[in-house]
Design an enzyme around this catalytic site. Structure first.
Site, PDB file in Angstrom:
ATOM      1  NE  ARG A   1       1.264  16.955  -3.684  1.00 56.17           N
ATOM      2  CZ  ARG A   1       1.843  15.763  -3.508  1.00 56.17           C
ATOM      3  NH1 ARG A   1       1.144  14.743  -3.067  1.00 56.17           N
ATOM      4  NH2 ARG A   1       3.123  15.590  -3.777  1.00 56.17           N
TER       5      ARG A   1
ATOM      6  CB  SER B   1       3.292  15.483  -8.154  1.00 57.51           C
ATOM      7  OG  SER B   1       2.090  14.799  -7.855  1.00 57.51           O
TER       8      SER B   1
ATOM      9  CE  LYS C   1       0.201   6.657  -0.339  1.00 55.84           C
ATOM     10  NZ  LYS C   1       1.464   7.313  -0.212  1.00 55.84           N
ATOM     11  CG  ASP C   2      -0.622  12.362   0.728  1.00 55.30           C
ATOM     12  OD1 ASP C   2       0.166  11.544   1.246  1.00 55.30           O
ATOM     13  OD2 ASP C   2      -0.582  12.686  -0.476  1.00 55.30           O
TER      14      ASP C   2
ATOM     15  CB  THR D   1      10.869   3.171   1.412  1.00 55.22           C
ATOM     16  OG1 THR D   1       9.622   3.728   1.856  1.00 55.22           O
ATOM     17  CG2 THR D   1      11.543   2.496   2.598  1.00 55.22           C
TER      18      THR D   1
ATOM     19  NE  ARG E   1       2.654   2.457   5.026  1.00 58.45           N
ATOM     20  CZ  ARG E   1       2.864   1.739   3.904  1.00 58.45           C
ATOM     21  NH1 ARG E   1       2.839   0.427   3.947  1.00 58.45           N
ATOM     22  NH2 ARG E   1       3.131   2.339   2.765  1.00 58.45           N
ATOM     23  NE  ARG E   2       5.447   2.166   0.724  1.00 57.29           N
ATOM     24  CZ  ARG E   2       5.193   3.166  -0.112  1.00 57.29           C
ATOM     25  NH1 ARG E   2       6.075   4.146  -0.272  1.00 57.29           N
ATOM     26  NH2 ARG E   2       4.067   3.190  -0.810  1.00 57.29           N
TER      27      ARG E   2
ATOM     28  NE  ARG F   1      10.162  14.438   0.517  1.00 55.31           N
ATOM     29  CZ  ARG F   1       9.626  15.656   0.519  1.00 55.31           C
ATOM     30  NH1 ARG F   1      10.139  16.595   1.272  1.00 55.31           N
ATOM     31  NH2 ARG F   1       8.578  15.939  -0.233  1.00 55.31           N
TER      32      ARG F   1
ATOM     33  NE  ARG G   1       9.582   8.701  -3.592  1.00 53.75           N
ATOM     34  CZ  ARG G   1       9.038   8.607  -2.397  1.00 53.75           C
ATOM     35  NH1 ARG G   1       8.763   7.432  -1.899  1.00 53.75           N
ATOM     36  NH2 ARG G   1       8.735   9.676  -1.707  1.00 53.75           N
TER      37      ARG G   1
ATOM     38  CB  CYS H   1      -0.077  10.432   7.102  1.00 61.86           C
ATOM     39  SG  CYS H   1       0.219  12.128   6.734  1.00 61.86           S
TER      40      CYS H   1
END
Length: 319
Positions: free
Chosen positions: A11, A13, A81-82, A125, A129-130, A151, A157, A244
């Site tokens: 990716r 990023s 995790k993705d 966030t 989950r968080r 996002r 962020r 996820c």
């Protein structure tokens, strides 16, 4: 004659480029071949929708996997995790390198710790989950916080905090480590407070299932303990039938007696995003010696969590 460069799909990023660059260097060392980065834009990178809305699962991965299957790149690096829990037949997870710090962290104004945030503090966030776990912790410890969905990349962020729009944001320690910005963290959240996402802090190196030579070479970068841990965590996620973007936290860690690793403990949590209802359980057993044993560990814990009502806490995508 110099060997042809291996093409690594990544990716675009800053974080993805940083972690792919680190893997590229490691692959150069084990193969003796040059590695070039091939930048690929994924749906998750261009969509402005909230991750929970676009389905979360696979939005950062599909374009990379398509490029692999079409033979446009030789291997790809993902944040584990993705990665969706279902593995395409044409591809293989050739290596899971040693995991970085799996914890979540807070970057807050005025260098504040999570528990020192003022009443009504706004915490950003994008992760259900968080949100679930922070709200649950706040509720049981008398803190007054508001979780705000956001996002964007790390700069965006942290910018919300610098600009005063938010009091704090939650990020993954591993990502900040990889881009050299860990010193901006104001608090490391204990895994007893917030369990990370399944596979958080680990990378996945994927290539075509029929490329035996490359699979063998990349296998040099595999860390067996990390692999069984994340396999157990992802098995739990899969057995809960959660994507996820679902509010599921999981962490498998090794329990050692001195230098000798004795057992593996797997912890799982699922909760409503407002933190009012949570199912949190753990199991401890011998360190799995095979993928099958690691999968069984996750599945067993998921079965117990489902028996306590976990499915009802995961929103509309837990079919």
């Amino acid at each position: 004659m110099t060997e042809k460069a291996l093409r690594l799909g990544t990716r675009r990023s800053k974080l993805a480029m940083a972690q792919s660059g680190q893997v590229a260097e490691a692959v150069r060392q084990v193969t003796g071949r040059p590695v070039e980065l091939v930048e690929i834009t994924t749906y998750g990178d261009v969509s402005r929708e909230a991750l929970a809305q676009i389905g979360g699962t696979g939005v950062f991965v599909t374009a990379l996997r398509d490029a692999l299957i079409r033979g446009e790149v030789d291997f790809a690096v993902h944040s584990l995790k993705d990665l969706p829990t279902a593995q395409p037949e044409e591809l293989v997870l050739a290596a899971v390198p040693e995991r970085e710090d799996p914890r979540d962290v807070i970057v807050a104004r005025d260098a504040l710790k999570f528990t020192d945030l003022p009443r009504g503090a706004r915490i950003g966030t994008g992760s259900p989950r968080r949100m679930a776990q922070l709200n649950a912790y706040a509720r049981t410890h008398g803190l007054d916080i508001e979780t705000v969905p956001i996002r964007g990349n790390v700069d965006t962020r942290i910018g919300y905090v610098r600009d005063g729009e938010l009091d704090a944001v939650v990020l993954a320690a591993a990502g900040l480590n990889r881009i050299g910005r860990i010193d901006e963290v104001t608090d490391f959240l204990s895994v007893d407070t917030v369990l990370p996402a399944p596979g958080q802090g680990a990378l996945a190196i994927e290539c075509a299932a029929d490329n035996a030579a490359l699979i063998a070479a990349l296998g040099e970068l595999d860390d067996p303990f990390t692999r069984v841990a994340v396999t157990a965590e992802r098995s739990l996620l899969a057995a809960l039938e959660a994507g996820c973007s679902a509010p599921v936290g999981a962490l498998a860690d090794l329990l050692a007696d001195g230098q000798i690793v004795k057992e593996m403990r797997l912890r799982g949590v699922v909760g409503t995003t407002d933190g009012t209802r949570m199912v949190q359980l753990s199991t401890t057993g011998p360190v799995p010696q095979t993928e099958t044993q690691a999968i069984a560990l996750g599945r067993d814990l998921a079965t117990r969590m489902l028996a306590q009502g976990a499915a009802g806490l995961m929103g509309e995508r837990a079919h």
